[in-house]
Design an enzyme around this catalytic site. Structure first.
Site, PDB file in Angstrom:
ATOM      1  N   ASP A  41     -10.550 -38.718  -7.755  1.00 37.79           N
ATOM      2  CA  ASP A  41      -9.295 -39.117  -8.407  1.00 37.79           C
ATOM      3  C   ASP A  41      -8.570 -37.891  -8.971  1.00 37.79           C
ATOM      4  O   ASP A  41      -9.146 -37.089  -9.714  1.00 37.79           O
ATOM      5  CB  ASP A  41      -9.635 -40.100  -9.537  1.00 37.79           C
ATOM      6  CG  ASP A  41      -8.404 -40.791 -10.093  1.00 37.79           C
ATOM      7  OD1 ASP A  41      -8.314 -42.021  -9.962  1.00 37.79           O
ATOM      8  OD2 ASP A  41      -7.536 -40.099 -10.672  1.00 37.79           O
ATOM      9  N   HIS A  98     -14.767 -42.727 -14.659  1.00 35.81           N
ATOM     10  CA  HIS A  98     -13.502 -42.717 -15.407  1.00 35.81           C
ATOM     11  C   HIS A  98     -12.835 -44.077 -15.398  1.00 35.81           C
ATOM     12  O   HIS A  98     -13.096 -44.909 -14.518  1.00 35.81           O
ATOM     13  CB  HIS A  98     -12.551 -41.666 -14.827  1.00 35.81           C
ATOM     14  CG  HIS A  98     -12.073 -41.986 -13.445  1.00 35.81           C
ATOM     15  ND1 HIS A  98     -10.851 -42.575 -13.206  1.00 35.81           N
ATOM     16  CD2 HIS A  98     -12.662 -41.840 -12.235  1.00 35.81           C
ATOM     17  CE1 HIS A  98     -10.700 -42.746 -11.902  1.00 35.81           C
ATOM     18  NE2 HIS A  98     -11.784 -42.315 -11.287  1.00 35.81           N
TER      19      HIS A  98
HETATM   20 ZN    ZN Z   1     -12.369 -42.884  -9.410  1.00 29.43          ZN
END
Ligand code: ZN
Length: 193
Positions: A41, A98
């Site tokens: 990400d 996360h």
């Molecule tokens: Zn992720």
């Protein structure tokens, strides 16, 4: 978004000269103390959230910060883990999940992944994460619960790698589980990682 070549030019003009001594040292030295395994990400930037300098973190980023359990055969994630632990002798390994993780959201909300067979296959490395998550169904709470359980499950997978198992037996490495919260910048450390 700034053009990448503009960024490179700014790096060479401003950032590099300010750290010239560090880069000269790093030219022949690679001794990171931490293996950081995070999600691919774009919002989760290991060096930024830990305020680490170049040379300090050995980083592996995968979709969903998944660490496949050890299986013999060529595997980029396994090779990077072995290099960090057996060659670079990192003292700690962080697995960092996360908030709002796309991979965990797809699993928690049961998204249809038939058109994305590679992702669907990869996410099977989170089967144990799902199995240990009590909160189910769509919604933020279910995603957050899966994110946490997934970090714990990936730490367990990590320990199946022979280099990691060897280092753990010698008490030469510490495993840590983190969850990074994008909207607040908070980093929560999981217990008994
Ligand atoms: Zn992720």
């Amino acid at each position: 978004m700034q053009d990448l070549s503009t960024g490179v030019a700014r790096f060479q003009q401003d950032v590099f000269p300010a750290k010239a001594e560090l880069f000269a040292h790093l030219a022949a030295t690679h001794r990171p103390t931490t293996l950081f395994i995070g999600c691919s990400d774009a919002r989760v930037v290991p060096e930024l959230i830990t305020q680490s300098e170049p040379g300090e973190l050995f980083v592996i980023r995968t979709a969903g910060n998944l660490v496949p359990a050890y299986a013999p055969g060529p595997d980029g994630v396994a090779a990077s883990i072995e290099y960090a632990v057996a060659v670079l002798n990192v003292a700690e390994i962080v697995v960092c999940g996360h908030s709002a993780c796309g991979a965990m959201t797809a699993l928690a909300e049961g998204h249809d992944l038939t058109a994305l067979p590679t992702i669907a296959g990869w996410l099977h490395h989170a089967d144990a994460s799902r199995a240990r998550t009590a909160v189910t169904g769509p919604g933020e709470e279910a995603v957050a619960a899966l994110v946490r359980e997934n970090v714990a499950a990936q730490l367990a997978n990590l320990a199946t790698h022979p280099s990691v198992a060897r280092a753990l037996a010698r008490h030469a490495v510490t495993l840590r589980g983190w969850v990074y919260d994008i909207p607040t910048g908070a980093v929560a450390e999981l217990d008994a990682a």
